[in-house]
Write a protein that holds these residues in place. Structure first.
Motif, PDB file in Angstrom:
ATOM      1  N   SER A 119       0.903  -1.109  -0.289  1.00  7.91           N
ATOM      2  CA  SER A 119      -0.056  -0.128   0.002  1.00  7.91           C
ATOM      3  C   SER A 119       0.892   1.240  -0.181  1.00  7.91           C
ATOM      4  N   SER A 120       1.944   1.144  -0.234  1.00  3.42           N
ATOM      5  CA  SER A 120       2.807   2.337  -0.424  1.00  3.42           C
ATOM      6  C   SER A 120       2.991   3.289   0.703  1.00  3.42           C
ATOM      7  N   ILE A 121       2.736   2.858   2.146  1.00  7.80           N
ATOM      8  CA  ILE A 121       2.530   3.731   3.099  1.00  7.80           C
ATOM      9  C   ILE A 121       3.941   4.463   3.572  1.00  7.80           C
ATOM     10  N   GLY A 122       4.940   3.987   3.172  1.00 10.29           N
ATOM     11  CA  GLY A 122       6.403   4.419   3.510  1.00 10.29           C
ATOM     12  C   GLY A 122       6.545   4.865   4.988  1.00 10.29           C
ATOM     13  N   LEU A 173      -5.038  -4.249  18.898  1.00 16.70           N
ATOM     14  CA  LEU A 173      -4.501  -4.723  17.577  1.00 16.70           C
ATOM     15  C   LEU A 173      -3.208  -5.638  18.138  1.00 16.70           C
ATOM     16  N   ARG A 174      -3.317  -7.085  17.389  1.00 18.91           N
ATOM     17  CA  ARG A 174      -2.858  -8.106  17.692  1.00 18.91           C
ATOM     18  C   ARG A 174      -1.919  -8.421  16.381  1.00 18.91           C
ATOM     19  N   ASN A 175      -2.430  -8.227  15.212  1.00 19.05           N
ATOM     20  CA  ASN A 175      -1.859  -8.453  13.873  1.00 19.05           C
ATOM     21  C   ASN A 175      -1.667  -7.251  12.951  1.00 19.05           C
ATOM     22  N   LEU A 176      -0.582  -6.846  12.468  1.00 15.21           N
ATOM     23  CA  LEU A 176      -0.206  -5.891  11.757  1.00 15.21           C
ATOM     24  C   LEU A 176       0.537  -6.300  10.549  1.00 15.21           C
ATOM     25  N   SER A 177       0.267  -6.340   9.185  1.00 13.77           N
ATOM     26  CA  SER A 177       1.046  -6.830   8.177  1.00 13.77           C
ATOM     27  C   SER A 177       1.387  -5.408   7.238  1.00 13.77           C
ATOM     28  N   LEU A 178       2.701  -5.466   7.109  1.00 13.14           N
ATOM     29  CA  LEU A 178       3.342  -4.218   6.307  1.00 13.14           C
ATOM     30  C   LEU A 178       3.985  -4.581   5.065  1.00 13.14           C
ATOM     31  N   LEU A 179       3.707  -5.819   4.409  1.00 12.90           N
ATOM     32  CA  LEU A 179       4.701  -6.497   3.402  1.00 12.90           C
ATOM     33  C   LEU A 179       4.714  -5.455   2.454  1.00 12.90           C
ATOM     34  N   CYS A 180       5.806  -5.360   1.591  1.00  8.58           N
ATOM     35  CA  CYS A 180       5.965  -4.173   0.604  1.00  8.58           C
ATOM     36  C   CYS A 180       5.495  -2.980   0.636  1.00  8.58           C
ATOM     37  N   ASN A 181       6.007  -2.059   1.567  1.00  6.58           N
ATOM     38  CA  ASN A 181       5.434  -0.713   1.792  1.00  6.58           C
ATOM     39  C   ASN A 181       6.514   0.463   1.483  1.00  6.58           C
ATOM     40  N   VAL A 195      10.925   1.897  10.598  1.00  5.56           N
ATOM     41  CA  VAL A 195      11.180   1.007  11.459  1.00  5.56           C
ATOM     42  C   VAL A 195      11.433   1.523  12.963  1.00  5.56           C
ATOM     43  N   GLU A 196      12.478   2.547  12.829  1.00  7.90           N
ATOM     44  CA  GLU A 196      12.623   3.121  14.126  1.00  7.90           C
ATOM     45  C   GLU A 196      11.355   3.673  14.869  1.00  7.90           C
ATOM     46  N   VAL A 197      10.517   4.470  14.241  1.00 13.95           N
ATOM     47  CA  VAL A 197       9.035   4.740  14.674  1.00 13.95           C
ATOM     48  C   VAL A 197       8.256   3.549  15.168  1.00 13.95           C
ATOM     49  N   LEU A 198       8.209   2.759  14.350  1.00 17.54           N
ATOM     50  CA  LEU A 198       7.587   1.355  14.502  1.00 17.54           C
ATOM     51  C   LEU A 198       7.983   0.534  15.757  1.00 17.54           C
ATOM     52  N   THR A 199       9.649   0.545  15.974  1.00 19.24           N
ATOM     53  CA  THR A 199      10.121  -0.134  17.157  1.00 19.24           C
ATOM     54  C   THR A 199       9.627   0.618  18.459  1.00 19.24           C
ATOM     55  N   HIS A 200       9.637   2.049  18.463  1.00 13.94           N
ATOM     56  CA  HIS A 200       9.504   2.647  19.654  1.00 13.94           C
ATOM     57  C   HIS A 200       7.796   2.399  20.087  1.00 13.94           C
ATOM     58  N   SER A 201       7.287   2.419  18.833  1.00 14.53           N
ATOM     59  CA  SER A 201       5.533   2.000  19.265  1.00 14.53           C
ATOM     60  C   SER A 201       5.682   0.669  20.044  1.00 14.53           C
ATOM     61  N   PRO A 222      12.747  -3.572   1.073  1.00 12.59           N
ATOM     62  CA  PRO A 222      14.230  -3.579   0.785  1.00 12.59           C
ATOM     63  C   PRO A 222      14.877  -2.162   1.262  1.00 12.59           C
ATOM     64  N   SER A 223      14.175  -1.042   1.626  1.00 13.93           N
ATOM     65  CA  SER A 223      14.748   0.186   2.027  1.00 13.93           C
ATOM     66  C   SER A 223      15.097  -0.183   3.687  1.00 13.93           C
ATOM     67  N   ILE A 224      14.672  -1.122   4.302  1.00 16.26           N
ATOM     68  CA  ILE A 224      15.278  -1.385   5.756  1.00 16.26           C
ATOM     69  C   ILE A 224      16.617  -2.121   5.530  1.00 16.26           C
ATOM     70  N   THR A 225      17.401  -1.176   6.045  1.00 16.86           N
ATOM     71  CA  THR A 225      19.106  -1.792   6.126  1.00 16.86           C
ATOM     72  C   THR A 225      19.367  -2.605   7.351  1.00 16.86           C
ATOM     73  N   ILE A 226      20.458  -2.902   7.570  1.00 14.86           N
ATOM     74  CA  ILE A 226      21.082  -3.613   8.611  1.00 14.86           C
ATOM     75  C   ILE A 226      20.791  -2.847   9.880  1.00 14.86           C
ATOM     76  N   LYS A 227      20.872  -1.601   9.764  1.00 13.14           N
ATOM     77  CA  LYS A 227      20.673  -0.729  10.913  1.00 13.14           C
ATOM     78  C   LYS A 227      19.281  -0.989  11.370  1.00 13.14           C
ATOM     79  N   GLY A 228      18.193  -0.751  10.339  1.00 15.04           N
ATOM     80  CA  GLY A 228      16.810  -0.785  10.744  1.00 15.04           C
ATOM     81  C   GLY A 228      16.457  -2.157  11.526  1.00 15.04           C
ATOM     82  N   TRP A 229      16.990  -3.389  10.853  1.00 14.04           N
ATOM     83  CA  TRP A 229      16.915  -4.724  11.446  1.00 14.04           C
ATOM     84  C   TRP A 229      17.511  -4.775  12.819  1.00 14.04           C
ATOM     85  N   GLN A 230      18.447  -3.983  12.919  1.00  9.58           N
ATOM     86  CA  GLN A 230      18.994  -4.016  14.342  1.00  9.58           C
ATOM     87  C   GLN A 230      18.126  -3.282  15.467  1.00  9.58           C
TER      88      GLN A 230
END
Length: 137
Positions: free
Chosen positions: A63-66, A83-91, A98-104, A120-128
């Motif tokens: 859904s290109s939410i970015g 909210l128990r399930n959140l799917s953000l595949l290909c966005n 990811v930083e905002v999501l992690t804090h949330s 694919p814009s999530i880098t190693i830093k984001g996954w860490q």
């Protein structure tokens, strides 16, 4: 006045989301392959926060939410009691989103399932950053 496909993709999706907030039995919302911008994400944040819905599953795949969308949704995800399930595949979500999501998610006690595949814009830093959730009690 109903919604047709072109109107939903043309900007009336936010209106539809607001209308759904009055639906007291809403448990699952599937909006994959929609064009969801910042305004639609703000409307979704309101829907997630709304106490009259029972929304526990939100699918926003492709859904290109970015990052801007994640910023708009972050606080609502953090404060949701259902909210128990959140799917953000290909966005097109990157490290900032990811930083905002992690804090949330640090503040969320209900989310059980999260799908961030094919961003694919999530880098190693984001996954860490996200992996800190695995060590946070």
């Amino acid at each position: 006045d109903g919604f047709n496909h072109d109107e939903i993709y043309g900007g009336r999706l936010a209106d539809l989301i607001v209308a759904l907030s009055m639906h007291t039995q809403l448990e699952k919302l599937q909006l994959s392959r929609s064009t969801i911008g910042r305004n639609e994400c703000r409307a979704l944040a309101t829907l997630i926060r709304w106490r009259t819905t029972k929304l526990h599953t939100l699918n926003l795949d492709e859904s290109s939410i970015g990052n801007a969308g994640m910023i708009a949704l972050g606080d609502a995800v953090a404060n949701s009691k259902l909210l128990r399930n959140l799917s953000l595949l290909c966005n097109d979500i990157g490290d900032e989103g990811v930083e905002v999501l992690t804090h949330s998610l640090i503040h969320s006690s209900t989310l059980q399932s999260l799908d961030l595949r094919s961003n694919p814009s999530i880098t190693i830093k984001g996954w860490q950053t996200l992996s800190t959730l695995l060590t946070t009690p």
